[in-house]
Enzyme design. Structure first.
Site, PDB file in Angstrom:
ATOM      1  N   HIS A  63      44.993  32.665   8.891  1.00 33.06           N
ATOM      2  CA  HIS A  63      45.871  33.198   9.483  1.00 33.06           C
ATOM      3  C   HIS A  63      45.719  33.608  10.910  1.00 33.06           C
ATOM      4  CE1 HIS A  63      49.833  36.246   8.927  1.00 33.06           C
ATOM      5  NE2 HIS A  63      49.561  35.895  10.445  1.00 33.06           N
ATOM      6  N   LEU A  66      47.437  30.512  17.481  1.00 31.44           N
ATOM      7  CA  LEU A  66      46.890  29.665  18.590  1.00 31.44           C
ATOM      8  C   LEU A  66      47.957  29.454  19.790  1.00 31.44           C
ATOM      9  CD1 LEU A  66      44.795  27.189  16.521  1.00 31.44           C
ATOM     10  CD2 LEU A  66      44.010  29.552  17.381  1.00 31.44           C
ATOM     11  N   ARG A  67      49.078  29.677  19.720  1.00 31.35           N
ATOM     12  CA  ARG A  67      50.191  29.899  20.724  1.00 31.35           C
ATOM     13  C   ARG A  67      50.535  28.744  21.309  1.00 31.35           C
ATOM     14  NH1 ARG A  67      52.012  34.362  18.724  1.00 31.35           N
ATOM     15  NH2 ARG A  67      50.650  36.387  19.560  1.00 31.35           N
ATOM     16  N   ASP A 155      56.021  33.405   9.399  1.00 31.20           N
ATOM     17  CA  ASP A 155      55.367  34.642   9.577  1.00 31.20           C
ATOM     18  C   ASP A 155      55.539  34.944  10.955  1.00 31.20           C
ATOM     19  OD1 ASP A 155      53.150  36.481   9.457  1.00 31.20           O
ATOM     20  OD2 ASP A 155      52.314  35.419  11.255  1.00 31.20           O
ATOM     21  N   HIS A 182      55.341  37.120   5.265  1.00 28.41           N
ATOM     22  CA  HIS A 182      55.002  38.059   5.962  1.00 28.41           C
ATOM     23  C   HIS A 182      55.991  39.253   5.532  1.00 28.41           C
ATOM     24  CE1 HIS A 182      54.984  40.318  10.175  1.00 28.41           C
ATOM     25  NE2 HIS A 182      55.627  40.765   9.396  1.00 28.41           N
ATOM     26  N   ASP A 308      44.725  37.216  11.515  1.00 25.07           N
ATOM     27  CA  ASP A 308      45.746  37.365  12.144  1.00 25.07           C
ATOM     28  C   ASP A 308      45.814  37.405  13.595  1.00 25.07           C
ATOM     29  OD1 ASP A 308      48.719  37.669  12.643  1.00 25.07           O
ATOM     30  OD2 ASP A 308      49.051  39.775  11.686  1.00 25.07           O
TER      31      ASP A 308
HETATM   32 ZN   LIG Z   1      52.548  38.438  10.009  1.00 24.85          ZN
END
Ligand SMILES: [Zn+2]
Length: 433
Positions: A63, A66-67, A155, A182, A308
Site C-alpha cells: 500500500h 507514488l503520485r 483506496d 479503505h 500507506d
Molecule cells: Zn486508505
C-alpha cells in the site's frame, strides 16, 4: 547484468522457510544460489560482510501512493522508488488515486512503463475498483489485469453503495485478484479529522469514530463471505476491526489485512500539538486500539505491515489541522519504527520479517518475499540496533510529511538489492536503476 556476491556471517531471517540462523547467502546472476550456515569454496564472488546484521527478503509494500501520473510535485515513480529502496522495499503496490485515476489499462501501462525506466524497485499497480473512484461504475477488471493490475481498490475512498461493493467482489473472483478496501463509513466520519474521544474533545476538533471503520469492515466481511471473494482490509486501525477479521477468518472467509507502522506505534495523543503530520485516514487511535492491532500482528490476524506512504507537499501540509490532507510518508522510516515492536518483545524478528515480506507477497500472489534457492535475489541487509537521525529533507521522497521528522530512530536499512542489483546502500545513497 547483476554480479556474483556472497553475504557472509549475517543472521538470515527467511519467514517462508522459518530459517533464523547465522548463514551465508550466495547470489549469482540475480538469483539466490545457496543459503547455508557456512558456505565453502566460493570463488570469484564479491564478499559482503554481514556480521552483526540481519539478511532478509526485500520488503513488499502492499500500500503506497507514488503520485504519478498527475501529482509529481508530491512524488513520482523515480523518487518514490528510491525512497522505497532506502526503506528496504523491493516491491511496491501503488494505489490508484492518481490523476488520472488508474481506472483504465492505458494508465496501468503508463505506470508500468515509468517504473521500468525510473524505479529501482518493482512496482505493482493496484487498479481502481470503480471509474474515477466514484463508486458508481465498475472498471474493466479483466482488461486492467491483462495490463498488469495486481489488485483492485478505491483506496482513499470507500465504496458506500453495498450493492456496488457486492458486484466488485463478485467480479474480482473472475479475475482472481483481491479487493483492497479503505473501510471508513463517510456518513459516520463526517468532518472528523482525529480519533473521536478524549483527544478530539481536548483539541476541539471534530472526531472520526472507530465505529466508522468497524461498520464497513463488518459489511465487507459479510459480502466477502457471500461472494467467496478475497477481501483485503487496508490500514486496520481499530480493535473492533481486528476482532471481526479474526472471527471471519476462523469461519472460513477469505480475508487478509494490513496495518501501518503508525497505527501500531502512535496513539491519537501524538496529535495533541495540532501537527498536521499526525493527520491520517483512518486517524491515529487510542491505546486500546493500538494494543489490539499489535496483538493482531502477533497472532497472525493481521497479515502484513504496509506503509500507506502518502506524500504531500509542504504547502499542502503546513496549514491548519482541519485543512491539511491526511497521510504521512512511510517508506524510509518503516523498518526502524516497527523494530520497536521487536524491542518490546511483541514480535519476534522472524514474525516482523514475515509481516514485511513473505506475507504481503502472498496476499498479492507475488513470487517474492523469500530466500529459497532459485528465487530472485530481492534482499535487504539490516542493522537492527543502529541509531540514526531522520531528516526528511535529506531523504529520497520529494515530500517531508512525517511524524518522525527530527527524531532519532533505531534500526537501519544498510543495503537493498533487487534481482541481485544493489539499489541502495547507506552512505552511498541510491544507486543507478
Ligand atoms: Zn486508505
Amino acid at each position: 547484468m547483476a554480479g556474483r556476491f556472497w553475504i557472509r556471517g549475517g543472521r538470515v531471517l527467511d519467514p517462508a522457510s522459518g530459517r533464523d540462523e547465522i548463514a551465508d547467502l550466495l547470489v549469482d546472476d540475480g538469483r539466490v544460489v545457496a543459503v547455508e550456515p557456512a558456505l565453502a569454496g566460493v570463488a570469484d564472488a564479491e564478499e559482503v560482510d554481514a556480521h552483526g546484521l540481519w539478511v532478509a527478503p526485500g520488503f513488499v509494500d502492499l500500500h503506497a501512493h507514488l503520485r504519478e501520473p498527475g501529482q509529481e510535485y508530491k512524488e513520482d515513480i523515480a523518487s518514490g522508488g528510491r525512497a522505497a529502496a532506502a526503506g528496504g522495499f523491493t516491491s511496491v503496490a501503488c494505489m490508484a488515486n492518481t490523476e488520472p485515476v488508474n481506472d483504465d489499462p492505458s494508465v496501468t501501462d503508463y505506470i508500468l512503463d515509468r517504473a521500468r525506466k525510473d524505479s529501482p524497485v518493482r512496482v505493482f499497480p493496484v487498479a481502481a475498483a470503480t471509474r474515477g473512484l466514484a463508486g458508481e461504475v465498475m472498471t474493466e477488471m479483466a482488461a486492467l489485469v491483462a495490463a498488469g493490475a495486481v489488485a483492485f481498490s478505491d483506496d482513499g475512498k470507500t465504496i458506500m453503495d453495498s450493492g456496488m461493493q457486492r458486484r466488485v467482489l463478485e467480479y474480482s473472483r473472475l479475475v482472481e485478484k483481491p479487493v483492497m478496501v479503505h473501510a471508513e463509513d463517510r456518513t459516520l466520519v463526517g468532518d472528523g479529522v482525529v480519533n473521536e474521544g478524549a483527544v478530539s474533545t481536548r483539541l476541539g476538533l471534530p472526531g472520526n469514530p472507530a465505529v466508522a471503520e468497524v461498520v464497513h469492515v463488518a459489511r465487507d466481511l459479510l459480502l466477502a463471505e457471500l461472494t467467496g471473494a478475497h477481501l483485503h482490509v487496508a490500514h486496520v486501525s481499530t480493535a473492533g476491526a481486528v476482532a471481526l477479521v479474526r472471527e471471519a477468518r476462523a469461519r472460513g472467509v477469505h480475508v487478509t489485512a494490513e496495518v501501518t507502522p503508525h497505527h501500531v506505534t502512535l496513539t491519537d495523543e501524538a496529535a495533541l500539538g495540532y501537527d498536521p503530520n499526525t493527520k491520517m485516514a483512518p486517524p491515529l487511535r487510542g491505546k486500546d486500539d493500538v494494543a489490539a492491532c499489535v496483538l493482531g500482528l502477533a497472532d497472525g490476524t493481521l497479515d502484513a505491515i504496509a506503509t500507506d506512504h502518502a506524500p504531500h507537499a509542504v504547502h499542502e501540509k503546513e496549514v491548519e489541522f482541519t485543512a491539511a490532507p491526511p497521510g504521512v510518508l512511510g517508506f524510509e522510516t518503516a523498518f526502524a519504527v516497527v523494530m520497536e515492536l521487536v524491542r518490546r518483545g511483541q514480535l519476534t524478528p522472524l514474525q516482523l520479517m514475515a509481516n514485511l515480506s513473505w506475507n504481503p507477497a502472498r496476499v498479492l500472489g507475488l513470487p517474492h518475499g523469500r530466500l529459497e534457492r532459485g528465487a530472485a535475489a530481492d534482499l535487504v541487509l539490516l542493522d537492527p540496533e543502529r541509531r540514526w537521525s531522520y531528516d526528511p529533507a535529506q531523504g529520497f521522497s520529494k515530500s517531508r510529511n512525517s511524524p518522525w521528522a527530527g527524531q532519532t530512530l533505531a534500526g537501519r536499512v544498510i543495503a537493498t538489492w533487487v534481482a541481485g542489483r544493489l539499489v541502495h546502500q547507506v552512505g552511498r545513497g541510491a544507486l543507478a536503476t
